[in-house]
Design a protein around this motif. Structure first.
Motif, PDB file in Angstrom:
ATOM      1  N   SER A   6       0.832  -1.201   0.000  1.00 33.04           N
ATOM      2  CA  SER A   6       0.000   0.000   0.000  1.00 33.04           C
ATOM      3  C   SER A   6       0.864   1.246   0.000  1.00 33.04           C
ATOM      4  O   SER A   6       1.846   1.344   0.726  1.00 33.04           O
ATOM      5  N   HIS A   8      -0.634   4.332   0.315  1.00 31.87           N
ATOM      6  CA  HIS A   8      -1.624   5.330   0.675  1.00 31.87           C
ATOM      7  C   HIS A   8      -1.991   5.122   2.140  1.00 31.87           C
ATOM      8  O   HIS A   8      -2.157   3.992   2.574  1.00 31.87           O
ATOM      9  N   CYS A   9      -2.099   6.199   2.887  1.00 25.77           N
ATOM     10  CA  CYS A   9      -2.463   6.102   4.304  1.00 25.77           C
ATOM     11  C   CYS A   9      -3.356   7.292   4.641  1.00 25.77           C
ATOM     12  O   CYS A   9      -3.051   8.431   4.252  1.00 25.77           O
ATOM     13  N   THR A  10      -4.462   7.034   5.339  1.00 24.19           N
ATOM     14  CA  THR A  10      -5.411   8.084   5.708  1.00 24.19           C
ATOM     15  C   THR A  10      -5.709   7.985   7.202  1.00 24.19           C
ATOM     16  O   THR A  10      -5.919   6.881   7.716  1.00 24.19           O
ATOM     17  N   GLN A  30       4.776   5.268   9.162  1.00 28.04           N
ATOM     18  CA  GLN A  30       4.442   4.872   7.795  1.00 28.04           C
ATOM     19  C   GLN A  30       5.617   5.119   6.858  1.00 28.04           C
ATOM     20  O   GLN A  30       5.925   4.293   5.996  1.00 28.04           O
ATOM     21  N   GLU A  67      -3.888  12.675   4.823  1.00 27.02           N
ATOM     22  CA  GLU A  67      -3.659  11.648   3.813  1.00 27.02           C
ATOM     23  C   GLU A  67      -2.214  11.747   3.340  1.00 27.02           C
ATOM     24  O   GLU A  67      -1.733  12.844   3.056  1.00 27.02           O
ATOM     25  N   GLU A  69       0.370   9.975   0.467  1.00 28.42           N
ATOM     26  CA  GLU A  69       0.369   9.128  -0.718  1.00 28.42           C
ATOM     27  C   GLU A  69       1.763   9.124  -1.318  1.00 28.42           C
ATOM     28  O   GLU A  69       2.366  10.173  -1.518  1.00 28.42           O
TER      29      GLU A  69
END
Length: 177
Positions: A6, A8-10, A30, A67, A69
């Protein structure tokens, strides 16, 4: 099977001081997971400043979404809130104690900006250049490798003549008597 991890992290939160520190730690973790350790300090500083702006200025509430990315050549960090007013980069006076957040974001980032988000909100973002992934290190040689003749670690020197040591006086008792 997932071929790419992944990227992407939100995180959704209320922009309160205690939560800002938690999000900074989440972003740092992250980036470590993505092997982007050199970006951690700048990303943590940038997200802290954007969340502090939400805490100080956003109306009607302090809820927001962070967010991050990762694209092949850059990392984008954005903060979305419910206040439609776009931030303005202003020059702080020398003795001002606030007003430098966006200037710091601009200084540490490759680019930054703000855009309206629907009818009631905005997104403030910044980008950092993502270094190409490190090449894998070659395997260490096996322990059975041939060891070459060790280099000389010491240099021989000529002995130096020393003066004779003085004779010692007889020991005296510490207490007179």
């Amino acid at each position: 099977m997932i071929s790419h991890p992944s990227r992407h992290c939100t995180v959704e939160l209320q922009a309160l001081p205690s939560r800002i520190g938690q999000v900074r730690r989440i972003v740092s973790a992250q980036l470590r997971y993505w092997h982007l350790d050199p970006l951690i300090d700048r990303a943590a500083l940038g997200v802290t400043e954007l969340l502090t702006n939400v805490h100080r200025h956003a109306q009607p509430d302090k809820s927001c979404t962070v967010e991050i990315e990762l694209l092949p050549d850059r990392l984008t960090v954005s903060v979305r809130d419910h206040d439609p007013r776009l931030p303005v980069l202003e020059e702080a006076e020398a003795l001002d104690t606030t007003g430098r957040g966006l200037a710091m974001v601009a200084a540490v980032s490759e680019s930054w900006g703000a855009r309206p988000d629907g009818d009631s909100g905005k997104v403030v973002w910044f980008t950092l250049p993502a270094a190409p992934a490190a090449k894998p290190q070659p395997a260490r040689p096996s322990r059975r490798a041939v060891v070459e003749e060790p280099a000389h670690l010491f240099t021989e020197v000529e002995p130096v003549a020393c003066a004779p040591a003085p004779e010692h006086a007889p020991a005296r008792p510490a207490v007179v008597g």
